[in-house]
Scaffold this motif. Structure first.
Motif, mmCIF file in Angstrom:
data_model
loop_
_atom_site.group_PDB
_atom_site.id
_atom_site.type_symbol
_atom_site.label_atom_id
_atom_site.label_comp_id
_atom_site.label_asym_id
_atom_site.label_seq_id
_atom_site.Cartn_x
_atom_site.Cartn_y
_atom_site.Cartn_z
ATOM 1 N N THR A 163 0.070 2.408 -4.731
ATOM 2 C CA THR A 163 0.464 1.371 -5.686
ATOM 3 C C THR A 163 1.349 0.319 -5.018
ATOM 4 O O THR A 163 2.351 0.649 -4.379
ATOM 5 C CB THR A 163 1.210 1.997 -6.875
ATOM 6 O OG1 THR A 163 0.374 3.000 -7.464
ATOM 7 C CG2 THR A 163 1.561 0.953 -7.912
ATOM 8 N N GLY A 164 0.940 -0.943 -5.150
ATOM 9 C CA GLY A 164 1.725 -2.044 -4.588
ATOM 10 C C GLY A 164 1.465 -2.325 -3.124
ATOM 11 O O GLY A 164 2.045 -3.266 -2.555
ATOM 12 N N LYS A 165 0.597 -1.542 -2.504
ATOM 13 C CA LYS A 165 0.331 -1.694 -1.064
ATOM 14 C C LYS A 165 -0.191 -3.083 -0.718
ATOM 15 O O LYS A 165 0.215 -3.694 0.279
ATOM 16 C CB LYS A 165 -0.670 -0.629 -0.599
ATOM 17 C CG LYS A 165 -1.089 -0.756 0.855
ATOM 18 C CD LYS A 165 -2.019 0.385 1.265
ATOM 19 C CE LYS A 165 -3.468 0.121 0.923
ATOM 20 N NZ LYS A 165 -4.146 -0.757 1.898
ATOM 21 N N GLY A 166 -1.108 -3.602 -1.549
ATOM 22 C CA GLY A 166 -1.705 -4.899 -1.256
ATOM 23 C C GLY A 166 -0.676 -6.010 -1.192
ATOM 24 O O GLY A 166 -0.710 -6.852 -0.294
ATOM 25 N N VAL A 167 0.245 -5.993 -2.146
ATOM 26 C CA VAL A 167 1.304 -7.003 -2.169
ATOM 27 C C VAL A 167 2.189 -6.874 -0.934
ATOM 28 O O VAL A 167 2.498 -7.875 -0.255
ATOM 29 C CB VAL A 167 2.154 -6.868 -3.449
ATOM 30 C CG1 VAL A 167 3.409 -7.735 -3.373
ATOM 31 C CG2 VAL A 167 1.327 -7.237 -4.670
ATOM 32 N N ILE A 168 2.600 -5.669 -0.615
ATOM 33 C CA ILE A 168 3.490 -5.456 0.531
ATOM 34 C C ILE A 168 2.799 -5.827 1.833
ATOM 35 O O ILE A 168 3.367 -6.536 2.677
ATOM 36 C CB ILE A 168 4.000 -3.995 0.559
ATOM 37 C CG1 ILE A 168 4.949 -3.763 -0.614
ATOM 38 C CG2 ILE A 168 4.692 -3.685 1.888
ATOM 39 C CD1 ILE A 168 5.342 -2.315 -0.824
ATOM 40 N N ASN A 169 1.554 -5.379 2.028
ATOM 41 C CA ASN A 169 0.855 -5.678 3.273
ATOM 42 C C ASN A 169 0.606 -7.169 3.442
ATOM 43 O O ASN A 169 0.684 -7.704 4.564
ATOM 44 C CB ASN A 169 -0.469 -4.913 3.341
ATOM 45 C CG ASN A 169 -0.268 -3.446 3.656
ATOM 46 O OD1 ASN A 169 0.858 -3.005 3.882
ATOM 47 N ND2 ASN A 169 -1.340 -2.688 3.674
#
Length: 237
Positions: A44-50
């Motif tokens: 969860t939230g990986k796309g935003v962080i990456n």
């Protein structure tokens, strides 16, 4: 600029055409895979962080003379990039033995290498991304001699820049994967991403893993590790 049809969907990103033929939009997903897609899940939230970490580090590298495909961040998940033809190579830069290298050479994970190691793999899921050397690359025309020399030069310079930068925020850069592309006018540029998906980040003092190994190895705390990287690099929770 209009976002048009999807060109490609990979394990971690979608790539879209735009109304400008020289520019693409990259959309980062929360999907997580390991072992060439054999293990699948969601972080969860990986796309935003990456997306945000990649853009932050790409801008850092641009400031040190490394050409990249980055143009501008459009949203939390989307980034505008130069259209490039991706070379079919993964470049792995290793400072410390971990993962497949430790297993392959019978080294204890965490063994510091006497010299930075560059490895090359042919990007092909069906063949499990086999390792190749300079002779293979030139014989199969995955890259030409000038491109390969630049790839080696850029990769070692990127390692120096990132290692020092990350050290200042208490992170040791164990190893990482790079990909390169060529623009329509023939310029070799750094492409893809630089994130907890593609790097091994360890806390300098505790050696806690702050990257996708937590997902690969079912260690738990995956989302917190990604958030910690964002916090250390950009000061945001």
């Amino acid at each position: 600029m209009d976002k048009l049809e999807m060109l490609y969907e990979g394990k971690a990103k979608k790539v879209y055409k735009t109304s400008d033929p020289d520019k693409y939009i990259v959309d980062y997903k929360d999907d997580a895979t390991a072992f060439n897609g054999l293990k699948k899940g969601t972080i969860t939230g990986k796309g935003v962080i990456n997306n945000r970490v990649t853009n932050h580090l790409m801008k850092l590298l641009e400031g040190h003379g490394i050409p990249t495909h980055f143009i501008s961040q459009l949203s939390q998940r989307e980034t505008l990039v130069k259209k490039v033809g991706i070379l079919p190579l993964e470049v792995i830069v290793r400072n410390v033995a971990a993962g497949s290298l430790a297993k392959r050479l019978g080294l204890e994970e965490g063994t510091r290498m006497k010299k930075t190691v560059l490895e090359f793999c042919y990007k092909c899921d069906a063949l499990d991304d086999p390792m190749v050397n300079r002779y293979h690359i030139l014989a199969m025309e995955y890259a030409d001699e000038e491109q390969l020399d630049k790839i080696c030069e850029y990769s070692l310079k990127i390692n120096d820049i990132l290692s020092q930068y990350l050290k200042d925020v208490g992170i040791e850069l164990i190893d990482f994967k790079l990909e390169y592309g060529v623009t329509d006018d023939g310029e070799l540029v750094l492409a893809d991403e630089i994130s907890p998906d593609t790097c091994r980040f360890w806390d300098i003092k505790t050696h806690e893993k702050l990257d996708k190994d937590r997902f690969r190895r079912d260690m738990g705390g995956v989302e917190d590790a990604y958030k910690e990287i964002l916090f250390r690099l950009m000061g945001e929770a």
